[in-house]
Scaffold this motif. Structure first.
Motif, PDB file in Angstrom:
ATOM      1  N   ASP A  54       0.882  -1.158   0.000  1.00 46.74           N
ATOM      2  CA  ASP A  54       0.000   0.000   0.000  1.00 46.74           C
ATOM      3  C   ASP A  54       0.921   1.210   0.000  1.00 46.74           C
ATOM      4  N   ILE A  55       0.548   2.236  -0.742  1.00 49.68           N
ATOM      5  CA  ILE A  55       1.345   3.464  -0.772  1.00 49.68           C
ATOM      6  C   ILE A  55       0.444   4.634  -0.401  1.00 49.68           C
ATOM      7  N   ARG A  56       0.970   5.510   0.443  1.00 52.57           N
ATOM      8  CA  ARG A  56       0.219   6.668   0.909  1.00 52.57           C
ATOM      9  C   ARG A  56       1.035   7.929   0.654  1.00 52.57           C
ATOM     10  N   LEU A  57       0.358   8.952   0.178  1.00 54.91           N
ATOM     11  CA  LEU A  57       0.975  10.259  -0.036  1.00 54.91           C
ATOM     12  C   LEU A  57       0.576  11.166   1.113  1.00 54.91           C
ATOM     13  N   TRP A  58       1.581  11.758   1.749  1.00 52.94           N
ATOM     14  CA  TRP A  58       1.393  12.679   2.863  1.00 52.94           C
ATOM     15  C   TRP A  58       1.981  14.028   2.462  1.00 52.94           C
ATOM     16  N   ALA A  59       1.298  15.117   2.822  1.00 53.28           N
ATOM     17  CA  ALA A  59       1.807  16.460   2.535  1.00 53.28           C
ATOM     18  C   ALA A  59       1.144  17.457   3.474  1.00 53.28           C
ATOM     19  N   GLN A  60       1.666  18.678   3.460  1.00 54.49           N
ATOM     20  CA  GLN A  60       1.096  19.742   4.279  1.00 54.49           C
ATOM     21  C   GLN A  60      -0.142  20.334   3.618  1.00 54.49           C
ATOM     22  N   SER A  61      -0.150  20.331   2.288  1.00 52.67           N
ATOM     23  CA  SER A  61      -1.271  20.886   1.527  1.00 52.67           C
ATOM     24  C   SER A  61      -1.368  20.144   0.205  1.00 52.67           C
ATOM     25  N   GLN A  62      -2.281  20.564  -0.646  1.00 52.19           N
ATOM     26  CA  GLN A  62      -2.441  19.909  -1.938  1.00 52.19           C
ATOM     27  C   GLN A  62      -1.105  19.807  -2.655  1.00 52.19           C
ATOM     28  N   VAL A  63      -0.951  18.733  -3.414  1.00 48.18           N
ATOM     29  CA  VAL A  63       0.295  18.492  -4.136  1.00 48.18           C
ATOM     30  C   VAL A  63       0.102  18.860  -5.599  1.00 48.18           C
ATOM     31  N   ASP A  64       0.982  19.697  -6.095  1.00 54.64           N
ATOM     32  CA  ASP A  64       0.965  20.128  -7.489  1.00 54.64           C
ATOM     33  C   ASP A  64       1.642  19.058  -8.337  1.00 54.64           C
ATOM     34  N   ALA A  65       0.933  18.528  -9.321  1.00 49.44           N
ATOM     35  CA  ALA A  65       1.454  17.431 -10.145  1.00 49.44           C
ATOM     36  C   ALA A  65       2.699  17.826 -10.925  1.00 49.44           C
ATOM     37  N   GLN A  66       2.881  19.095 -11.212  1.00 50.36           N
ATOM     38  CA  GLN A  66       4.050  19.546 -11.964  1.00 50.36           C
ATOM     39  C   GLN A  66       5.235  19.869 -11.062  1.00 50.36           C
ATOM     40  N   ASN A  67       4.979  20.337  -9.859  1.00 57.20           N
ATOM     41  CA  ASN A  67       6.051  20.807  -8.967  1.00 57.20           C
ATOM     42  C   ASN A  67       6.091  20.053  -7.647  1.00 57.20           C
ATOM     43  N   TRP A  68       5.659  18.803  -7.652  1.00 53.78           N
ATOM     44  CA  TRP A  68       5.615  18.014  -6.428  1.00 53.78           C
ATOM     45  C   TRP A  68       6.973  17.940  -5.739  1.00 53.78           C
ATOM     46  N   HIS A  69       8.055  17.932  -6.522  1.00 51.48           N
ATOM     47  CA  HIS A  69       9.405  17.792  -5.953  1.00 51.48           C
ATOM     48  C   HIS A  69       9.847  19.035  -5.183  1.00 51.48           C
ATOM     49  N   GLY A 155      16.699  12.620  -4.339  1.00 52.65           N
ATOM     50  CA  GLY A 155      15.351  12.690  -3.761  1.00 52.65           C
ATOM     51  C   GLY A 155      14.280  12.859  -4.816  1.00 52.65           C
ATOM     52  N   ARG A 156      14.517  13.744  -5.778  1.00 49.71           N
ATOM     53  CA  ARG A 156      13.533  13.982  -6.841  1.00 49.71           C
ATOM     54  C   ARG A 156      13.341  12.725  -7.687  1.00 49.71           C
ATOM     55  N   LEU A 157      14.441  12.077  -8.057  1.00 51.68           N
ATOM     56  CA  LEU A 157      14.325  10.878  -8.893  1.00 51.68           C
ATOM     57  C   LEU A 157      13.719   9.708  -8.125  1.00 51.68           C
ATOM     58  N   PHE A 158      14.055   9.590  -6.845  1.00 50.85           N
ATOM     59  CA  PHE A 158      13.496   8.493  -6.057  1.00 50.85           C
ATOM     60  C   PHE A 158      11.988   8.651  -5.923  1.00 50.85           C
ATOM     61  N   LEU A 159      11.519   9.798  -5.483  1.00 50.32           N
ATOM     62  CA  LEU A 159      10.072  10.010  -5.358  1.00 50.32           C
ATOM     63  C   LEU A 159       9.400  10.005  -6.721  1.00 50.32           C
ATOM     64  N   GLY A 160      10.161  10.365  -7.748  1.00 52.26           N
ATOM     65  CA  GLY A 160       9.647  10.344  -9.107  1.00 52.26           C
ATOM     66  C   GLY A 160       9.294   8.950  -9.593  1.00 52.26           C
ATOM     67  N   ILE A 161       9.802   7.918  -8.917  1.00 50.17           N
ATOM     68  CA  ILE A 161       9.405   6.548  -9.262  1.00 50.17           C
ATOM     69  C   ILE A 161       7.887   6.464  -9.307  1.00 50.17           C
ATOM     70  N   TRP A 162       7.219   7.159  -8.390  1.00 53.30           N
ATOM     71  CA  TRP A 162       5.768   7.139  -8.301  1.00 53.30           C
ATOM     72  C   TRP A 162       5.120   8.423  -8.797  1.00 53.30           C
ATOM     73  N   LEU A 163       5.837   9.563  -8.693  1.00 52.86           N
ATOM     74  CA  LEU A 163       5.196  10.856  -8.930  1.00 52.86           C
ATOM     75  C   LEU A 163       5.573  11.543 -10.235  1.00 52.86           C
ATOM     76  N   ALA A 164       6.646  11.127 -10.890  1.00 50.25           N
ATOM     77  CA  ALA A 164       7.082  11.765 -12.136  1.00 50.25           C
ATOM     78  C   ALA A 164       6.240  11.267 -13.315  1.00 50.25           C
ATOM     79  N   PRO A 165       6.107  12.091 -14.347  1.00 47.94           N
ATOM     80  CA  PRO A 165       5.377  11.654 -15.543  1.00 47.94           C
ATOM     81  C   PRO A 165       5.962  10.389 -16.174  1.00 47.94           C
ATOM     82  N   GLN A 166       7.240  10.109 -15.970  1.00 46.78           N
ATOM     83  CA  GLN A 166       7.890   8.927 -16.549  1.00 46.78           C
ATOM     84  C   GLN A 166       7.685   7.663 -15.713  1.00 46.78           C
TER      85      GLN A 166
END
Length: 184
Positions: A54-69, A155-166
């Motif tokens: 199971d994967i969960r996304l946690w953040a302080q506020s809404q996450v912008d799909a373009q600038n999530w990193h 960090g950007r590439l690691f989280l990008g495994i799930w969050l990047a367009p690629q």
């Protein structure tokens, strides 16, 4: 691969935690490393129908799909089965390479860092990666600090495994970011 839908969590989930809700929708106690964040989305990773995590996304506020990193956010993976930490690291590196070319020396350095960050896991174990934008990613295993990697590109590439367009899992990405209010 079939995945369950994302759910937005809020007051209803808190109430569900108090009264008890069966199945995947039950709320969990907030992990200590994520106390300043709120859970925005949840999905499941399946391979040939088998639940991997199971994967969960946690953040302080809404996450912008373009600038999530550029945002403080975390991904929490709760494993459904036993996996080798070394294999998790190797697969992570392969997925990171989907986003950009990574030289051999850099790849070996990052693989070593991930092998130190990811122990062997069993069902119920959790690994969380907390993004410190422009600074580092901090890994926790079952709520305990495991490793801080001070390389913003990593960090950007690691989280990008799930969050990047690629991402190799565009449906999962859509569930996480769509459920976080960030659109596509």
């Amino acid at each position: 691969m079939r995945r369950r839908s994302v759910c937005h969590l809020g007051a209803a989930t808190t109430l569900a935690a108090l009264v008890g809700t069966p199945g995947w929708a039950r709320a969990q106690t907030q992990p200590p490393e994520l106390l300043n964040l709120r859970q925005l989305a949840q999905a499941q990773m399946r391979f040939f129908g088998l639940l991997i995590y199971d994967i969960r996304l946690w953040a302080q506020s809404q996450v912008d799909a373009q600038n999530w990193h550029q945002q403080v956010l975390a991904l929490e993976l709760e494993y459904a089965r036993s996996l080798s930490g070394r294999e998790i690291a190797k697969r992570s590196l392969a997925e990171m390479r989907r986003q950009t070319d990574i030289g051999a020396e850099q790849a070996q350095r990052w693989l070593s860092e991930m092998e130190a960050a990811f122990p062997d896991v069993k069902a119920g174990d959790r690994i969380s990666g907390l993004n410190e934008p422009g600074e580092a990613i901090v890994f926790f295993v079952n709520g305990r600090l495991q490793k801080r990697i001070t390389d913003p590109l990593f960090g950007r590439l690691f989280l990008g495994i799930w969050l990047a367009p690629q991402s190799s899992e565009p449906g999962l990405r859509s569930q996480l970011l769509g459920g976080a209010g960030g659109g596509r």
